[in-house]
Design an enzyme around this catalytic site. Structure first.
Site, PDB file in Angstrom:
ATOM      1  N   SER A 784    -124.409 -58.970 -38.182  1.00  0.00           N
ATOM      2  CA  SER A 784    -123.906 -57.099 -37.392  1.00  0.00           C
ATOM      3  C   SER A 784    -124.769 -55.909 -37.855  1.00  0.00           C
ATOM      4  O   SER A 784    -123.877 -54.912 -37.692  1.00  0.00           O
ATOM      5  CB  SER A 784    -122.904 -57.176 -37.127  1.00  0.00           C
ATOM      6  N   LYS A 827    -114.375 -53.884 -33.706  1.00  0.00           N
ATOM      7  CA  LYS A 827    -115.238 -52.523 -34.109  1.00  0.00           C
ATOM      8  C   LYS A 827    -115.007 -50.883 -33.293  1.00  0.00           C
ATOM      9  O   LYS A 827    -115.012 -49.826 -34.238  1.00  0.00           O
ATOM     10  CB  LYS A 827    -117.093 -52.860 -33.842  1.00  0.00           C
TER      11      LYS A 827
END
Length: 888
Positions: A784, A827
């Site tokens: 990511s 996140k």
């Protein structure tokens, strides 16, 4: 001598059922029936001299054929043929009654004349019936010629069979008879020598053997031993001396051989009797002695008590058979044997397991369950809704095999307490089994009993501890199981969590199937990735990503502060933590996903207050319920030399006013100064991101860890070199490959992005690139960080700074497409905690925004991108100035 006795031609007959009186033998009988009493009175008692009667054997057959009532002369041979049957009845002693009874009896054709050595008469009370005890001695054999009735008993016309004195003297001179008698005496003496060690009375038989004449020898010796009725009849029918001695010797020899075989077996068994067995016999004897003396402390036998406990355990039939086999094996063992203890522990485990015992579930109240969940947990709306759905299905179908719930989330978000709330709502017992660090398959399945120190698995041991077969079992930290040479515990859990297989779960220690289908399993994990796919397929994953600032504030005010004060013996009268101070603790001292560190910081404040309260001097001891006066006030009055006035308080005074009068008004209120004094300087501030990205080459990324979402800075620097790429920060293979892809994409688009002139294709000509992920002690990996790496490289080469209020996440392809990533909710919550205002996400992650709390979503600017060029456009202040000229 008996052989000189003259026999009358007719004798009264006393029948013996299944018994034979041989010549020379003495027998004692008791006559109670009317026929036998009449015979004794008329033939023996009334005669002045001792009378003589005939004793005739009677067979106990069930033949119902009716025949005549007399015996014909000459019927039968010496081989022992039976006479015809006559009707008679049995007496009490000889089982023959009067002649009027219609019962068939079988008379033997030969008998023995007997004389009475002793007679005694008695009267039974209260019936008044007369009885006789008669001692008879056998004299000689006779043959029945005719049998007739005389009143209630029988009389027979007889003929003598034994030889007279002259014939006996002549027969004793026969050499064959002499040799046969010697051989018989030798065999008999051998038998006597064997028996005299066991029977003290055998000496009389030995003396008779040496003094008896030959014709009496066989009868008397054989009569001394227990032989069958058929063998007795055979001896009675043997009139010839040679035949009689031969048969007697055969019987004696057979008896001798049987004794020798028995002794041989006994010696063999005694030879195999070990020391432990001898000790067992001695202990049994000691126990019997204690019982006789009344000194036995044991109320019952331990093994018998264990058997009763096993019988009441409710085991299935197949398990009960196995338990019985093991119990029989235990009974044969001695307590000192090595396997005794392990076998007993195994049986005790079988008896303690809840095979059928289940906790009764109360009627499910979904409203009460909702209130319980709301009381114990703040927020987690989706998770609570799923639990309520689960409970609703259990209410409609109690025996439903629901899915195994697996709560996945960072530490401190309430996974374990949620499982406990499920157990409380169902009214079941709760048991927690920690799987963190378990690498041995035997921890799940148990050890085999062949090993020393073997024990059952944690599941069976837990069921034994809660004593019910339907608890709520929490498999904690299921993602932290490992595998090595001792097996794979995660694979062993496949059978446990499969409702089609756990009905017959086989623990290696138990070695019998146990039904786990009634157990409600709940699992917890910090990450999904380490869980094997096959095991993950058996569970329904419910994610608990963490809490927002607002949720943490509510949890602290409603749950954490009251609990912390109670744990430290304080109350709100001694310590007050304002809501504004809790916000500062959340923003500047904790940035975790859960609330565990927040509780620790609040506990530190409580400890500081506890020290102040404990050190505070108390001057005047007061009764319970009355606050004490502070010592400084009293010291000031005494210092002035004033007298202490005592105030009389009327009985009707208000208790509240009295309490307030003595109340210590100096309650500790937490402020920023106390926060910094107790917790130290703030660990986080909102200026960190702006300071970190103040120079080109730094970008802000969002990553997911087992502790929740985190903000990750990526730094890039260029230096003189040979065009190498250096990566630091304890990186995994996946993130290293992402850095290579990002650098390749930037070099391929260098001219279009105006990072180099058209002729300079190689950006790395004469320089090296170093990419660093700070916090090098923390391992980092995952797919990511692609867009973050590209942004950092473009910022380095263009010398443009990235926006400090923007963070990003997403993976990229070599062609510039932005791919979706996981952990979006974690996140975004991390960005919110860090003070980030803008978040760049892949466009295909739009569906994941539904899980983000609306308050967080509204406070952030979410930017969705499809290509890397879109990321660059949003990452820099004022957009990408060179994009207008770029041919993208």
């Amino acid at each position: 001598m008996a052989e000189s006795v003259e026999l009358p031609s007719r004798l009264a007959i006393l029948p013996f059922r299944n018994k034979v009186l041989l010549p020379g033998a003495i027998i004692r009988i008791r006559c109670t029936s009317a026929s036998s009493v009449k015979l004794v009175e008329q033939e023996l008692w009334q005669k002045e001299e001792k009378g003589i009667i005939g004793v005739l054997p009677v067979r106990d057959d069930a033949d119902t054929t009716s025949v005549g009532s007399a015996l014909s002369p000459g019927m039968g041979t010496e081989s022992g043929e039976r006479s015809p049957k006559v009707r008679a009845s049995t007496s009490d002693s000889q089982k023959v009654d009067g002649v009027n009874q219609q019962e068939l009896i079988h008379w033997h054709k030969r008998g023995v004349a007997a004389r009475a050595l002793h007679l005694s008469r008695g009267v039974e009370k209260p019936s008044g019936r007369v009885t006789y005890i008669v001692v008879l001695e056998g004299l000689c054999r006779f043959s029945v010629q005719e049998l007739s009735a005389r009143g209630t008993y029988y009389v027979a016309r007889i003929s003598r069979l034994d030889m007279n004195k002259a014939e006996l003297e002549q027969a004793e001179q026969d050499p064959d008879l002499i040799a046969l008698s010697r051989q018989f005496k030798a065999t008999a003496m051998e038998l006597i020598s064997v028996l005299e060690q066991k029977q003290k009375t055998i000496g009389r038989t030995k003396a008779l053997l040496e003094t008896l004449p030959v014709h009496r020898l066989a009868d008397i010796f054989v009569a001394s031993f227990e032989i069958s009725f058929e063998e007795q009849l055979s001896m009675l029918d043997s009139v010839d001396l040679k035949v009689r001695l031969s048969k007697a010797m055969e019987l004696v020899d057979r008896h001798l051989q049987s004794i020798r075989v028995a002794e041989k077996i006994t010696q063999k068994v005694e030879g195999q009797l070990s020391k432990s067995q001898k000790e067992f016999l001695l202990r049994q004897q000691m126990r019997a002695i204690k019982e006789e003396l009344g000194d036995n402390d044991d109320d019952e036998d331990d093994v018998a008590a264990l058997e009763r406990k096993m019988q009441s355990a409710g085991m299935p039939q197949n398990v009960w058979k196995q338990a019985q086999r093991e119990l029989r094996r235990l009974r044969k063992m001695q307590p000192q044997q090595p396997g005794y203890s392990s076998s007993r522990v195994y049986l005790e485990l079988l008896a303690d397991l809840p095979w059928q015992k289940a906790s009764e579930e109360h009627e499910l109240d979904l409203r009460a369950a909702k209130e319980r969940l709301d009381t114990d947990h703040y927020g987690l709306i989706k998770v609570k809704q799923r639990i309520i759905e689960y409970l609703a299905v259990r209410k409609l179908k109690p025996d439903a095999r629901g899915p195994v719930l697996c709560f996945v989330g960072p530490p401190g978000v309430g996974k374990t307490s949620l499982a406990s709330s499920i157990a409380a709502a169902l009214g079941r017992k709760f048991i927690r089994i920690s799987l963190g660090g378990v690498k041995d398959e035997a921890d799940v399945r148990g050890h085999r009993r062949t090993y020393i120190g073997s024990m059952p698995g944690r599941l069976i041991e837990g069921l034994k501890r809660v004593s019910v077969c339907n608890p709520v079992m929490l498999l904690d930290e299921i993602d932290k199981t490992g595998s090595d040479v001792r097996g794979d515990p995660a694979s062993a859990l496949l059978e446990v969590l499969d409702p089609e297989q756990n009905k017959t779960f086989n623990d290696h220690y138990l070695n019998v199937p146990f039904d786990l289908s009634k157990v409600i399993f709940v699992a917890t994990a910090n990450r999904v990735q380490p869980i094997p796919p096959a095991l993950l397929d058996r569970m329904e994953v419910i994610e608990l990503p963490g809490y927002t600032h607002e949720e943490k504030l509510k949890i602290a005010m409603q749950h954490l502060i009251p609990r912390v004060l109670d744990q430290h013996g304080l109350s709100s009268e001694f310590l007050q933590i304002p809501e504004a101070m809790v916000k500062i603790v959340i923003q500047r001292y904790t940035r975790e996903a859960g609330v565990r560190n927040l509780e620790r910081n609040l506990a530190a404040l409580a400890r500081a207050a506890a020290v102040r309260v404990a050190e505070q001097e108390q001057a005047v001891p007061l009764s319970k319920g009355v606050h004490q006066i502070a010592a400084p006030l009293m010291d000031a009055r005494l210092a002035d030399g004033a007298e202490l006035d005592m105030e009389v308080i009327p009985i009707g005074a208000n208790n509240h006013e009295i309490s307030n009068a003595f109340k210590n008004t100096s309650a500790l209120i937490v402020d920023e100064a106390m926060l910094e004094k107790v917790l130290g300087p703030p660990k986080f501030d909102d200026k960190e991101a702006a300071e970190r990205v103040a120079t080109p080459g730094v970008s802000v990324g969002l990553v997911w860890t087992s502790f929740g979402g985190e903000v990750q800075f990526v730094e890039a620097a260029a230096m003189v070199g040979k065009g190498d790429l250096h990566l630091t920060g304890q990186l995994g293979d996946v993130i290293k490959e992402s850095a290579q892809i990002a650098l390749t994409w930037v070099r391929a688009r260098a001219a279009d992005l105006k990072l180099a002139v058209s002729g300079e294709i190689n950006l790395l000509e004469g320089r090296d690139i170093h990419i660093h992920f700070p916090a090098g002690a923390v391992p980092k990996d995952g797919p990511s960080a692609g867009v973050t790496l590209v942004t950092s490289l473009v910022s380095l080469f263009s010398q443009q700074r990235v926006r400090a209020d923007t963070a990003m996440t997403g993976e990229m392809t070599l062609r510039g497409l932005v791919l979706p990533v996981g952990g979006i909710k974690d996140k975004i919550l991390a960005a919110h905690r860090y003070g980030i205002k803008r978040v760049i996400l892949p466009e295909r992650n739009l569906k994941d925004l539904v899980e983000v709390p609306s308050a967080v979503r509204n406070s952030l600017e979410i930017v969705l991108v499809k290509r890397v060029e879109d990321v660059l456009e949003q990452a820099f202040e004022g957009g990408c100035p060179w994009r207008k000229r770029a041919k993208l």
